[in-house]
Design a protein around this motif. Structure first.
Motif, PDB file in Angstrom:
ATOM      1  N   TRP A  78      -2.196   0.733  -4.614  1.00 35.53           N
ATOM      2  CA  TRP A  78      -1.555  -0.538  -4.300  1.00 35.53           C
ATOM      3  C   TRP A  78      -0.547  -0.851  -5.383  1.00 35.53           C
ATOM      4  O   TRP A  78      -0.845  -0.745  -6.569  1.00 35.53           O
ATOM      5  CB  TRP A  78      -2.592  -1.660  -4.228  1.00 35.53           C
ATOM      6  CG  TRP A  78      -3.396  -1.603  -2.986  1.00 35.53           C
ATOM      7  CD1 TRP A  78      -4.566  -0.938  -2.806  1.00 35.53           C
ATOM      8  CD2 TRP A  78      -3.085  -2.212  -1.742  1.00 35.53           C
ATOM      9  NE1 TRP A  78      -5.000  -1.099  -1.518  1.00 35.53           N
ATOM     10  CE2 TRP A  78      -4.109  -1.876  -0.842  1.00 35.53           C
ATOM     11  CE3 TRP A  78      -2.035  -3.005  -1.296  1.00 35.53           C
ATOM     12  CZ2 TRP A  78      -4.114  -2.322   0.471  1.00 35.53           C
ATOM     13  CZ3 TRP A  78      -2.051  -3.445   0.020  1.00 35.53           C
ATOM     14  CH2 TRP A  78      -3.080  -3.102   0.881  1.00 35.53           C
ATOM     15  N   LEU A  79       0.658  -1.222  -4.984  1.00 34.34           N
ATOM     16  CA  LEU A  79       1.694  -1.648  -5.913  1.00 34.34           C
ATOM     17  C   LEU A  79       1.781  -3.164  -5.809  1.00 34.34           C
ATOM     18  O   LEU A  79       2.026  -3.704  -4.726  1.00 34.34           O
ATOM     19  CB  LEU A  79       3.034  -1.010  -5.554  1.00 34.34           C
ATOM     20  CG  LEU A  79       3.019   0.515  -5.402  1.00 34.34           C
ATOM     21  CD1 LEU A  79       4.369   1.008  -4.917  1.00 34.34           C
ATOM     22  CD2 LEU A  79       2.628   1.179  -6.698  1.00 34.34           C
ATOM     23  N   THR A  80       1.527  -3.863  -6.906  1.00 35.22           N
ATOM     24  CA  THR A  80       1.523  -5.328  -6.880  1.00 35.22           C
ATOM     25  C   THR A  80       2.498  -5.863  -7.912  1.00 35.22           C
ATOM     26  O   THR A  80       2.807  -5.204  -8.906  1.00 35.22           O
ATOM     27  CB  THR A  80       0.128  -5.899  -7.175  1.00 35.22           C
ATOM     28  OG1 THR A  80      -0.261  -5.541  -8.496  1.00 35.22           O
ATOM     29  CG2 THR A  80      -0.898  -5.395  -6.184  1.00 35.22           C
ATOM     30  N   GLN A  81       2.961  -7.076  -7.654  1.00 33.81           N
ATOM     31  CA  GLN A  81       3.882  -7.749  -8.555  1.00 33.81           C
ATOM     32  C   GLN A  81       3.536  -9.234  -8.551  1.00 33.81           C
ATOM     33  O   GLN A  81       3.447  -9.852  -7.496  1.00 33.81           O
ATOM     34  CB  GLN A  81       5.314  -7.512  -8.077  1.00 33.81           C
ATOM     35  CG  GLN A  81       6.365  -7.798  -9.075  1.00 33.81           C
ATOM     36  CD  GLN A  81       7.742  -7.387  -8.568  1.00 33.81           C
ATOM     37  OE1 GLN A  81       7.965  -7.258  -7.380  1.00 33.81           O
ATOM     38  NE2 GLN A  81       8.661  -7.213  -9.497  1.00 33.81           N
ATOM     39  N   ASP A  82       3.332  -9.796  -9.736  1.00 33.68           N
ATOM     40  CA  ASP A  82       2.962 -11.211  -9.848  1.00 33.68           C
ATOM     41  C   ASP A  82       4.123 -12.138  -9.495  1.00 33.68           C
ATOM     42  O   ASP A  82       3.954 -13.100  -8.763  1.00 33.68           O
ATOM     43  CB  ASP A  82       2.473 -11.534 -11.259  1.00 33.68           C
ATOM     44  CG  ASP A  82       1.183 -10.815 -11.600  1.00 33.68           C
ATOM     45  OD1 ASP A  82       0.421 -10.488 -10.673  1.00 33.68           O
ATOM     46  OD2 ASP A  82       0.948 -10.577 -12.789  1.00 33.68           O
TER      47      ASP A  82
ATOM     48  N   LEU B 256       0.851  -1.184   0.000  1.00 34.01           N
ATOM     49  CA  LEU B 256       0.000   0.000   0.000  1.00 34.01           C
ATOM     50  C   LEU B 256       0.888   1.236   0.000  1.00 34.01           C
ATOM     51  O   LEU B 256       1.721   1.420   0.897  1.00 34.01           O
ATOM     52  CB  LEU B 256      -0.919   0.004   1.228  1.00 34.01           C
ATOM     53  CG  LEU B 256      -1.815   1.231   1.401  1.00 34.01           C
ATOM     54  CD1 LEU B 256      -2.766   1.369   0.222  1.00 34.01           C
ATOM     55  CD2 LEU B 256      -2.586   1.132   2.704  1.00 34.01           C
ATOM     56  N   ALA B 257       0.735   2.080  -0.999  1.00 33.17           N
ATOM     57  CA  ALA B 257       1.502   3.320  -1.092  1.00 33.17           C
ATOM     58  C   ALA B 257       0.828   4.387  -0.220  1.00 33.17           C
ATOM     59  O   ALA B 257      -0.369   4.288   0.083  1.00 33.17           O
ATOM     60  CB  ALA B 257       1.566   3.782  -2.545  1.00 33.17           C
TER      61      ALA B 257
ATOM     62  N   PRO C 187       6.871  -6.827 -14.036  1.00 33.71           N
ATOM     63  CA  PRO C 187       6.772  -5.387 -13.763  1.00 33.71           C
ATOM     64  C   PRO C 187       5.782  -5.107 -12.635  1.00 33.71           C
ATOM     65  O   PRO C 187       4.872  -5.894 -12.366  1.00 33.71           O
ATOM     66  CB  PRO C 187       6.275  -4.802 -15.082  1.00 33.71           C
ATOM     67  CG  PRO C 187       5.659  -5.941 -15.810  1.00 33.71           C
ATOM     68  CD  PRO C 187       6.349  -7.183 -15.342  1.00 33.71           C
ATOM     69  N   VAL C 188       5.964  -3.966 -11.996  1.00 27.66           N
ATOM     70  CA  VAL C 188       5.072  -3.557 -10.908  1.00 27.66           C
ATOM     71  C   VAL C 188       3.797  -2.992 -11.524  1.00 27.66           C
ATOM     72  O   VAL C 188       3.837  -2.191 -12.453  1.00 27.66           O
ATOM     73  CB  VAL C 188       5.760  -2.502 -10.019  1.00 27.66           C
ATOM     74  CG1 VAL C 188       4.794  -1.959  -8.983  1.00 27.66           C
ATOM     75  CG2 VAL C 188       6.980  -3.103  -9.342  1.00 27.66           C
ATOM     76  N   ARG C 189       2.667  -3.426 -10.991  1.00 23.50           N
ATOM     77  CA  ARG C 189       1.358  -2.951 -11.444  1.00 23.50           C
ATOM     78  C   ARG C 189       0.817  -1.995 -10.390  1.00 23.50           C
ATOM     79  O   ARG C 189       0.889  -2.272  -9.195  1.00 23.50           O
ATOM     80  CB  ARG C 189       0.421  -4.147 -11.618  1.00 23.50           C
ATOM     81  CG  ARG C 189      -0.901  -3.797 -12.201  1.00 23.50           C
ATOM     82  CD  ARG C 189      -1.778  -4.984 -12.513  1.00 23.50           C
ATOM     83  NE  ARG C 189      -1.336  -6.261 -11.986  1.00 23.50           N
ATOM     84  CZ  ARG C 189      -2.026  -7.381 -12.084  1.00 23.50           C
ATOM     85  NH1 ARG C 189      -3.176  -7.392 -12.702  1.00 23.50           N
ATOM     86  NH2 ARG C 189      -1.572  -8.504 -11.586  1.00 23.50           N
ATOM     87  N   VAL C 190       0.241  -0.879 -10.812  1.00 27.64           N
ATOM     88  CA  VAL C 190      -0.318   0.109  -9.890  1.00 27.64           C
ATOM     89  C   VAL C 190      -1.831  -0.006  -9.926  1.00 27.64           C
ATOM     90  O   VAL C 190      -2.450   0.093 -10.989  1.00 27.64           O
ATOM     91  CB  VAL C 190       0.119   1.543 -10.280  1.00 27.64           C
ATOM     92  CG1 VAL C 190      -0.497   2.559  -9.337  1.00 27.64           C
ATOM     93  CG2 VAL C 190       1.634   1.656 -10.282  1.00 27.64           C
TER      94      VAL C 190
ATOM     95  N   ALA D 260      -9.850  -1.605  -6.505  1.00 27.92           N
ATOM     96  CA  ALA D 260      -9.051  -2.306  -7.524  1.00 27.92           C
ATOM     97  C   ALA D 260      -8.347  -3.519  -6.929  1.00 27.92           C
ATOM     98  O   ALA D 260      -8.222  -4.554  -7.588  1.00 27.92           O
ATOM     99  CB  ALA D 260      -8.046  -1.350  -8.150  1.00 27.92           C
ATOM    100  N   MET D 261      -7.906  -3.417  -5.671  1.00 23.65           N
ATOM    101  CA  MET D 261      -7.234  -4.556  -5.023  1.00 23.65           C
ATOM    102  C   MET D 261      -8.216  -5.707  -4.804  1.00 23.65           C
ATOM    103  O   MET D 261      -7.891  -6.870  -5.058  1.00 23.65           O
ATOM    104  CB  MET D 261      -6.632  -4.099  -3.690  1.00 23.65           C
ATOM    105  CG  MET D 261      -5.831  -5.156  -3.005  1.00 23.65           C
ATOM    106  SD  MET D 261      -4.367  -5.506  -4.002  1.00 23.65           S
ATOM    107  CE  MET D 261      -3.996  -7.125  -3.459  1.00 23.65           C
ATOM    108  N   VAL D 262      -9.416  -5.389  -4.355  1.00 17.38           N
ATOM    109  CA  VAL D 262     -10.433  -6.427  -4.124  1.00 17.38           C
ATOM    110  C   VAL D 262     -10.857  -7.040  -5.459  1.00 17.38           C
ATOM    111  O   VAL D 262     -11.070  -8.251  -5.553  1.00 17.38           O
ATOM    112  CB  VAL D 262     -11.627  -5.850  -3.338  1.00 17.38           C
ATOM    113  CG1 VAL D 262     -12.772  -6.833  -3.263  1.00 17.38           C
ATOM    114  CG2 VAL D 262     -11.185  -5.442  -1.934  1.00 17.38           C
ATOM    115  N   GLU D 263     -10.950  -6.230  -6.512  1.00 21.03           N
ATOM    116  CA  GLU D 263     -11.284  -6.760  -7.837  1.00 21.03           C
ATOM    117  C   GLU D 263     -10.183  -7.688  -8.349  1.00 21.03           C
ATOM    118  O   GLU D 263     -10.472  -8.702  -8.989  1.00 21.03           O
ATOM    119  CB  GLU D 263     -11.521  -5.622  -8.822  1.00 21.03           C
ATOM    120  CG  GLU D 263     -12.826  -4.901  -8.591  1.00 21.03           C
ATOM    121  CD  GLU D 263     -12.997  -3.676  -9.483  1.00 21.03           C
ATOM    122  OE1 GLU D 263     -12.063  -3.345 -10.254  1.00 21.03           O
ATOM    123  OE2 GLU D 263     -14.048  -3.048  -9.392  1.00 21.03           O
TER     124      GLU D 263
END
Length: 111
Positions: free
Chosen positions: A73-77, A67-68, A82-85, A91-94
């Protein structure tokens, strides 16, 4: 203290023969449209999004979710991906719902 996501209420769905409206129609982008069984009546809180992020990372469905300070939210698979914003808790719950759907539709049917 460990946060866990709230369980969704399970509802009984009508049989296929009852004729479901919208089945078989695909949106323009070619992806299958799946109507929400329990549409949200409120937006997800940051705590709920944090709980889902923790679960996704713990079960190694995401490499990282942070969490920024601005609420994104910054996520990475994977470590090398690459980092996804993601813009906000919704958006995080989706993303969590999308991952759950992908897991459930690719399971072995003989379970």
């Amino acid at each position: 203290m460990r946060l866990t996501p709230a369980k969704e209420q399970v509802t009984r769905l009508p049989p296929y023969s009852a004729g479901w409206p919208g089945l078989g129609r695909a949106p323009c982008d070619g992806r299958i449209a799946i109507p929400a069984r329990n549409p949200r009546t409120r937006t997800p809180s940051t705590a709920e999004a944090g709980a889902w992020a923790e679960v996704l990372v713990r079960h190694q469905l995401l490499h990282a979710a942070v969490l920024a300070p601005n609420g994104q939210w910054l996520t990475q698979d994977r470590p090398e991906s690459p980092v996804r914003v993601l813009n906000g808790p919704t958006a995080m719950v989706e993303l969590a719902a999308e991952i759950q759907h992908r897991i459930r539709t690719t399971r072995n049917p003989t379970r």
